[in-house]
Design an enzyme around this catalytic site. Sequence first.
Site, PDB file in Angstrom:
ATOM      1  N   ASP A  84      42.945  33.455  42.274  1.00 50.13           N
ATOM      2  CA  ASP A  84      42.227  34.729  42.224  1.00 50.13           C
ATOM      3  C   ASP A  84      41.474  34.787  40.901  1.00 50.13           C
ATOM      4  O   ASP A  84      41.132  33.746  40.346  1.00 50.13           O
ATOM      5  CB  ASP A  84      43.206  35.898  42.378  1.00 50.13           C
ATOM      6  N   HIS A 113      38.538  32.930  41.019  1.00 57.68           N
ATOM      7  CA  HIS A 113      37.459  33.809  41.457  1.00 57.68           C
ATOM      8  C   HIS A 113      36.570  34.242  40.301  1.00 57.68           C
ATOM      9  O   HIS A 113      35.742  35.127  40.462  1.00 57.68           O
ATOM     10  CB  HIS A 113      38.033  35.032  42.162  1.00 57.68           C
TER      11      HIS A 113
END
Length: 391
Positions: free
Chosen positions: A212, A235
Amino acid sequence: MASKSYFEIVFILGFALVCTNAKDKVFNVLLYGAKGDRVTDNSKAFLNAWTDACKWNGKATLLIPSGVYMVYGAIFVGPCKGSALAVQIKGVIRAPTDPKIFCNSSWITFQYLNNLEIEGGGTLDGQGASAWGKQKCVRPSTLTFNFVKNAVVHDIHSKNSKSFHFNLFSCNNMTFSHVSIKAPGNSPNTDGIHMGFSTNIKVLDSNIATGDDCISMISGSKNINISGVTCGPGHGISIGSLGLSRNEVVKNIHVKNCTLIATQNGARIKTWAPSSAGSVTTITFEDIIMKKVWNPIFIDQHYCPTHNCSRKVSSVQIKDVTFNNIRGTSNSVAAVTFDCSASFPCREIHLNDINLAYNGHGHVISSCANAKGKATGKESPPSCLKSSLNS
């Protein structure tokens, strides 16, 4: 006045020596019954050692020596009596894999503390594979910091967290440096360093690889400095998501000298739509290298990870955002995307010396919606910003 006797002198010197040594003391968890045997739950031993360290009227060091220590969960609570407290992790601290034990919001927590140092070169092993995509209960963060101020975390490894690796809430004046954070690219919600309602936070010279956001900053994040971070997979470095609650504010964020490698996003700001009112102001991303990043520069005011949301407008105002000297390669044709709110257009967006190339055949482009600002210097891709008097 009569001279002091030999015994009086020895007593005074001995008392002085004791007082000097009393300033610093090491509390070794092994002396409290801890066993680095990979199996024994050492939660109680760690907490008992912490209790004594916290009571020490001087500088105390909680020592976790070499070994592999199973810990089901621990909350280290202050305030403490001494001038400073250090946690020296030399071994490996391992989390449980049984959901009957780990289903909680946090695994190891530090709260209500002032002048804390965590270091030692050791490893926190969250054993996240036991929970990723398998358990529907709340998955714990590896290290949680609540109401901590004047703290330093350095030379620590965190791997395979079940959820966030480091989670900060209502902290002030904390520095993370030379930390290593690792989890597979497909591990869900394993943000590297996640912070909210925290001020004066620094993240320096660290390597973060997650499933993430490498670093995520939500409401209340103010005066944040990030420098020398290598991110990937993950991310990207993200502000948000914002807008689920009223009056969410993020401001004074400076991200510099970072490298992002094969991340889903690069420098990103994200808000929900529809959303409550809020603001993101005075943000700078500069001297950033992108290597095969899918969305190198991205403002997304229609953030919807479930892909089942409306296209209603966001009410979060994004203003005074600078992207300076951003260079490298993009895995998507749209290397610069500003998908801003129709009701609250992005304002004062500044692009300077953007040099991004498509990692494929053809050229990169910019995509703008409701974004106002200006571009200077190198423009690759060419800017699509709309100029205005308020830009």
